[in-house]
Scaffold this motif. Structure first.
Motif, PDB file in Angstrom:
ATOM      1  N   UNK B 238     117.249  10.611  15.299  1.00 60.92           N
ATOM      2  CA  UNK B 238     115.822  10.949  15.034  1.00 60.92           C
ATOM      3  C   UNK B 238     115.466  10.002  14.155  1.00 60.92           C
ATOM      4  N   UNK B 239     114.265  10.398  13.530  1.00 57.97           N
ATOM      5  CA  UNK B 239     113.673   9.554  12.467  1.00 57.97           C
ATOM      6  C   UNK B 239     114.319   9.953  11.222  1.00 57.97           C
ATOM      7  N   UNK B 242     118.124  12.113   9.711  1.00 56.56           N
ATOM      8  CA  UNK B 242     118.555  13.453  10.339  1.00 56.56           C
ATOM      9  C   UNK B 242     119.215  13.456  11.661  1.00 56.56           C
ATOM     10  N   UNK B 243     119.948  14.395  11.989  1.00 58.94           N
ATOM     11  CA  UNK B 243     120.594  14.344  13.454  1.00 58.94           C
ATOM     12  C   UNK B 243     119.753  14.532  14.353  1.00 58.94           C
ATOM     13  N   UNK B 244     119.863  13.732  15.589  1.00 54.36           N
ATOM     14  CA  UNK B 244     118.993  13.784  16.569  1.00 54.36           C
ATOM     15  C   UNK B 244     119.634  14.851  17.785  1.00 54.36           C
TER      16      UNK B 244
END
Lengths: 206, 324
Positions: B238-239, B242-244
């Motif tokens: 994720x950008x 953060x967790x994606x």
């Protein structure tokens, strides 16, 4: 005169899933592990996702970019999804190591696995409708995978309108129905007995 | 006890010891726990929201790349122009052996990069006489003349590695003026909306914008900077911090290993998207069908993780661990 379809359905339901089974107030004594709470935690996270998602739906997909309240609700949605998957994966692994498909519970496992796949599809479309850089990037990259197997001819990840409708209407409906069926199956069959449990172990304490 | 008898026992209602269990209380506690956790993470970390890229940003920050991409769209040499189904018939697409699934449905989302990406957006603007004359010249020319102009200019730009000011003089017809006009339009911020609307009012399909973006280096560079490239596990990133989509780890995994991560490797690496899609489809089916897959379905009986899950029960019943 043959029995009405309605009464046949009602009788079958009452036979297979009476209210005592649907909402019991006792459980086998072996239901005594933390692993059992992850199913209900998954459902609770799904509830939070739906709740925050409804608020986001009322305000539109771009609201959270410009409103601090919107950012907070979007964050609730985002973290609920993360929690949902953590709980669901633990639940799924737990059920695997319990071989929870034993005793005519194969369909329960299968609906759970399908719910997992439907959750991934729903979350994926959510990432596509963020209307930010991430959704630009994901849609450009993901199109190749779907196009390569022909799915992209109809499932157009670069089409915001289509993804938004799938994310807030069609996929949650599918996921919701599968989840309800899964839970009803769990209640109908009951919690799977321990591996190696024997009738003598069972009846000795009845 | 035979396997069949065990199956009947496992399916039968439990006749052993039971205990009081309050489902409603458990549900209420779960809702409270999830709510507290979600609020806690939301207040502490918020959520990712990198602003979207714009054509204005691209044309201003890397004018030459935007200009060169516009020329590729006119010449029919861009990634979109040569993609194939579902956008056009100018590429074969990917295949899994004899299965060319990408082509089965044909062109369902038609895109003509010349008109959709350049000529139509330019035509929506109040334009200088130079651009008006260039558009008129382009529209009046034969298809072969257009191709000759655009491809020779595209080749000339490639020869100087995209540095527009170094392009040698030549007979490029109206192409340089059209490309310059589109670049100025993008710099002014008008191209984003023009690409989306295509002359209409209600529009919700961003396909043309996204594909045009991907034809240049702007989007790709931004993806690399954000650590989102597929070859570096970007699919599950994720950008920001953060967790994606961590649940896509297995899908992402295949892109990290040979032959999938080598485009030169035929047939699998060159068609990695299709093969990985197919592979994940099979694995997904495998997940659903675990209860009937030999070896996988009996693994939980052989690896005694269940001894921990039901430890109280086994202890109370004096059930020993199975012998290997």
């Amino acid at each position: 005169m043959s029995e009405m379809l309605t009464s046949r359905l009602r009788n079958k339901w009452q036979k297979n899933l009476p209210i005592e089974k649907l909402l019991p107030d006792d459980q086998p004594a072996y239901v005594a592990s933390w692993i059992y709470v992850f199913g209900v935690l998954t459902l609770s996270a799904l509830g939070m996702i739906i709740f925050s998602g409804i608020i986001l739906a009322f305000e539109g997909p771009a609201w959270y970019h410009t409103s601090s309240l919107g950012t907070f609700v979007n964050s609730l949605h985002f973290w609920s999804v993360q929690l949902f998957f953590v709980f669901m994966v633990i639940h799924l692994w737990g059920k695997y190591w319990m071989a929870a498909w034993r005793g005519n519970r194969m369909a329960t496992w299968m609906t759970g696995a399908v719910a997992f796949v439907a959750s991934i599809a729903t979350a994926f479309t959510g990432y596509l409708v963020q209307t930010n850089f991430d959704s630009q990037w994901i849609s450009f990259e993901a199109k190749d995978g779907f196009n390569s197997v022909g799915v992209g001819a109809w499932f157009t990840v670069t089409n915001l309108g289509q993804m938004l409708l799938l994310h807030v209407a069609f996929l949650p409906l599918i996921l919701g129905v599968i989840t309800v069926v899964h839970v009803l199956m769990v209640r109908r069959r009951g919690v799977v007995p321990p591996i190696d449990a024997m009738p003598s172990n069972s009846e000795a304490h009845s | 006890m035979s396997t069949a008898e065990k199956e009947i026992f496992d399916a039968a209602p439990w006749k052993g010891k039971t205990k009081k269990y309050d489902f409603v209380r458990e549900g209420v506690i779960a809702v409270v726990v999830v709510t507290v956790l979600a609020i806690f993470f939301s207040l502490l970390f918020g959520s990712p929201d990198e602003p979207p890229l714009t054509f204005k940003g691209w044309a201003v920050s890397n004018s030459d790349n935007f200009y060169a991409t516009a020329v590729q769209e006119l010449a029919g040499t861009s990634g979109t122009a040569t993609y194939g189904a579902p956008y056009n018939e100018n590429g074969d697409g990917l295949n899994i052996g004899p299965l060319w699934m990408q082509r089965w449905a044909g062109v369902t989302r038609p895109i003509d990069t010349v008109n959709d990406f350049v000529i139509a957006p330019l035509s929506t603007q109040i334009m200088s006489s130079d651009i008006a004359n260039a558009l008129a010249a382009w529209k009046a020319a034969s298809d072969s003349q257009k191709t000759t102009w655009a491809t020779s200019y595209d080749d000339a730009i490639t020869k100087v590695e995209g540095k527009i000011s170094d392009v040698a003089a030549g007979d490029y017809g109206p192409v340089p003026v059209l490309a310059q006009g589109l670049t100025e339009m993008a710099k002014g911020g008008a191209l984003d909306a023009a690409l989306l609307s295509q002359g209409g009012f209600f529009q919700t399909d961003n396909t043309k914008q996204i594909l045009f973006f991907g034809d240049g280096s702007y989007l790709d560079d931004a993806g690399t900077a954000a650590n989102l490239q597929g070859g570096t596990w970007g699919m599950m990133n994720e950008t920001g911090r953060y967790p994606g989509q961590a649940w896509l780890w297995l899908y992402s995994f295949w892109y990290q290993i040979p032959p999938f991560n080598n485009e030169e490797s035929k047939p699998i690496g060159a068609n990695a998207d299709a093969y990985i899609m197919g592979l994940m489809g099979l694995l997904t089916l495998g997940l659903i069908l675990i209860p009937v897959i030999p070896g996988i379905k009996t693994l939980p009986m052989r690896i005694p993780i269940h001894r921990g899950i039901w430890s109280q029960y086994y202890k109370s019943q004096g059930i020993k661990r199975r012998k290997k």
